[in-house]
Design a protein around this motif. Sequence first.
Motif, short mmCIF file in Angstrom:
data_model
loop_
_atom_site.label_atom_id
_atom_site.label_comp_id
_atom_site.label_asym_id
_atom_site.label_seq_id
_atom_site.Cartn_x
_atom_site.Cartn_y
_atom_site.Cartn_z
N MET A 1 0.60 -1.46 -0.49
CA MET A 1 0.38 -0.07 -0.13
C MET A 1 0.83 1.79 -0.15
SD MET A 1 -3.18 1.05 0.13
CE MET A 1 -3.84 2.26 -0.07
N ILE A 2 2.02 1.34 1.41
CA ILE A 2 2.85 2.37 0.86
C ILE A 2 3.18 2.37 -0.24
CG2 ILE A 2 4.90 2.76 2.34
CD1 ILE A 2 3.57 3.01 4.41
N ASP A 3 3.89 1.63 -0.71
CA ASP A 3 4.83 1.63 -2.45
C ASP A 3 3.82 1.95 -2.46
OD1 ASP A 3 6.19 0.41 -1.26
OD2 ASP A 3 6.54 -1.71 -2.49
N ILE A 4 2.58 2.37 -3.22
CA ILE A 4 1.68 2.44 -4.51
C ILE A 4 1.82 3.99 -3.65
CG2 ILE A 4 -0.71 2.64 -5.05
CD1 ILE A 4 -0.96 -0.92 -4.48
N ILE A 5 1.25 4.32 -3.15
CA ILE A 5 1.32 5.71 -2.46
C ILE A 5 2.13 6.30 -2.61
CG2 ILE A 5 1.59 7.87 -1.15
CD1 ILE A 5 -1.03 5.70 0.34
N ILE A 6 3.69 6.06 -2.23
CA ILE A 6 4.79 6.86 -3.21
C ILE A 6 5.42 6.26 -4.48
CG2 ILE A 6 7.64 5.95 -3.00
CD1 ILE A 6 7.45 5.01 -0.11
N ASN A 7 4.98 5.05 -4.93
CA ASN A 7 4.78 4.85 -6.83
C ASN A 7 4.34 6.27 -7.07
OD1 ASN A 7 7.22 3.50 -7.59
ND2 ASN A 7 6.08 1.87 -6.58
N LEU A 8 2.86 6.02 -6.59
CA LEU A 8 2.17 7.68 -7.33
C LEU A 8 2.68 8.73 -7.65
CD1 LEU A 8 -0.56 6.84 -9.06
CD2 LEU A 8 -1.43 7.31 -6.83
N ALA A 9 3.40 8.82 -6.00
CA ALA A 9 4.24 10.14 -5.83
C ALA A 9 5.09 10.28 -6.81
CB ALA A 9 4.08 10.37 -4.65
N LEU A 10 5.77 9.80 -6.46
CA LEU A 10 7.52 9.50 -7.62
C LEU A 10 6.50 9.70 -9.29
CD1 LEU A 10 9.56 7.67 -6.10
CD2 LEU A 10 9.41 9.70 -5.73
N LEU A 11 5.68 9.41 -9.42
CA LEU A 11 5.46 9.17 -10.89
C LEU A 11 5.52 10.79 -12.15
CD1 LEU A 11 4.22 5.64 -12.08
CD2 LEU A 11 6.30 6.88 -12.21
N SER A 12 4.26 11.26 -10.58
CA SER A 12 3.05 12.21 -10.71
C SER A 12 4.02 13.40 -10.64
CB SER A 12 2.10 12.53 -10.24
OG SER A 12 2.26 12.43 -8.47
N PHE A 13 5.43 13.88 -10.22
CA PHE A 13 6.32 14.45 -9.69
C PHE A 13 7.20 14.02 -11.02
CE2 PHE A 13 5.77 14.51 -4.88
CZ PHE A 13 5.92 15.98 -4.87
N VAL A 44 12.65 5.69 -7.99
CA VAL A 44 11.39 4.91 -8.34
C VAL A 44 12.06 4.00 -8.37
CG1 VAL A 44 10.29 4.28 -10.41
CG2 VAL A 44 9.85 6.59 -9.27
N PHE A 45 13.42 3.64 -9.28
CA PHE A 45 14.08 2.62 -9.04
C PHE A 45 15.12 1.72 -7.79
CE2 PHE A 45 16.33 3.83 -13.24
CZ PHE A 45 15.63 3.84 -13.90
N MET A 46 15.08 2.52 -6.44
CA MET A 46 15.31 2.08 -5.34
C MET A 46 14.33 1.50 -4.45
SD MET A 46 17.65 2.97 -3.24
CE MET A 46 17.81 2.32 -1.47
N VAL A 47 12.89 2.17 -5.00
CA VAL A 47 11.83 1.77 -4.97
C VAL A 47 11.20 0.12 -5.56
CG1 VAL A 47 9.09 1.72 -4.66
CG2 VAL A 47 10.18 3.74 -4.52
N MET A 48 11.64 0.45 -6.28
CA MET A 48 11.69 -1.23 -7.42
C MET A 48 13.16 -1.90 -7.37
SD MET A 48 10.63 0.09 -11.23
CE MET A 48 9.75 -0.60 -11.77
N ASP A 49 13.67 -1.81 -5.17
CA ASP A 49 15.25 -2.39 -5.69
C ASP A 49 16.17 -2.74 -6.39
OD1 ASP A 49 13.73 -3.07 -3.24
OD2 ASP A 49 13.00 -5.19 -2.95
N ALA A 50 15.91 -2.23 -7.29
CA ALA A 50 16.89 -1.94 -8.22
C ALA A 50 18.57 -0.64 -7.94
CB ALA A 50 16.73 -1.73 -9.30
#
Lengths: 190, 138
Positions: A1-13, A44-50
């Motif tokens: 859930m937190i991942d989705i919010i962070i990804n959404l925020a990063l992608l919109s930025f 974003v890569f960081m959130v994806m564990d890369a």
Amino acid sequence: MIDIIINLALLSFLAISAIAIVRMKNLFAIIMLFGIFSFLSASVFMVMDAVDVAFTEAAVGAGISTVLMIATLALTKVQDEKRPGGHKPWLPLTVVIVTAAALVYGTLDIPAFGDANAPSQKHVAPQYLQRSIPETGIPNVVTSVLASYRGFDTLGEVFVVFTAGIAVLILIGGVAQPSKRKTSRKKKNA
Amino acid sequence: MPNLILRVVSKILIPPIIIFALYVQFHGDFGPGGGFQAGVIFSAAFILYALVFGLDAAENVISTSVLRFLASLGVLIYAGVGIATVFLGGNYLEYTVLASTQVAGQHLGILLVELGVGITVFSVMLLIFFTFAAKGRA
């Protein structure tokens, strides 16, 4: 859930900074936004564990590229010039929309993120993961793949970096100065 | 006379940046990192120095002719490791033959190869920056 919010925020930025880059005219501000864009991609890569990719993006994309583009700016003007005449936006817009639609349609067939049964995880990845520790003793599989299993690729990459350096030196480095001297001599003769 | 705060802060920052680059270089086997990232971070320290103290001061620290030499040296180390493995009876870039055991050989090979990558990336990045900056000054 937190991942989705962070990804959404990063992608919109990311989208906001991309739109801002397209609309801006001041090249200095655009370069700064490029740096921010790279940094957001690294997050974003960081959130994806890369982490290795994120590290490279932060160092090369956000760090060195920004400095090099500012150095280029010293050779040109800060303000983007208006082109005379202008162009019709409809043909490029149609091409972009059609290409984007095709790409989005293509993503529908892509396996889910982190799917263990995805074709790319089934090919050589299990071999690397199983054999890295017994064969090379290196816990970071990214390094063992990069330097050992795919050593030829990395050698090619180093040659690419080397060639880029040589190209810059030939184009605007020391080689350009003798021709400058020649032109000044010609001017004297004239 | 450049800004005093910039000069002091950059003098404090440059040593940790260099230490961090060396850590990323030699710890790449265990954590994220490797030659590419380390080379870029290492050159970032010198670029910071050049931005704050001027291009001439930075070129006094490391001249462009040294950088040209280092750029080719890195590629030579990488390709040379491959040649060395061929002479030791293996295939090109087969690190296993470099030491008595397979794991030790792979470790040595990867360390040397990453060193070559780091040296080339560092010197090419700095060389490109110096070239652009010198052109802008002229």
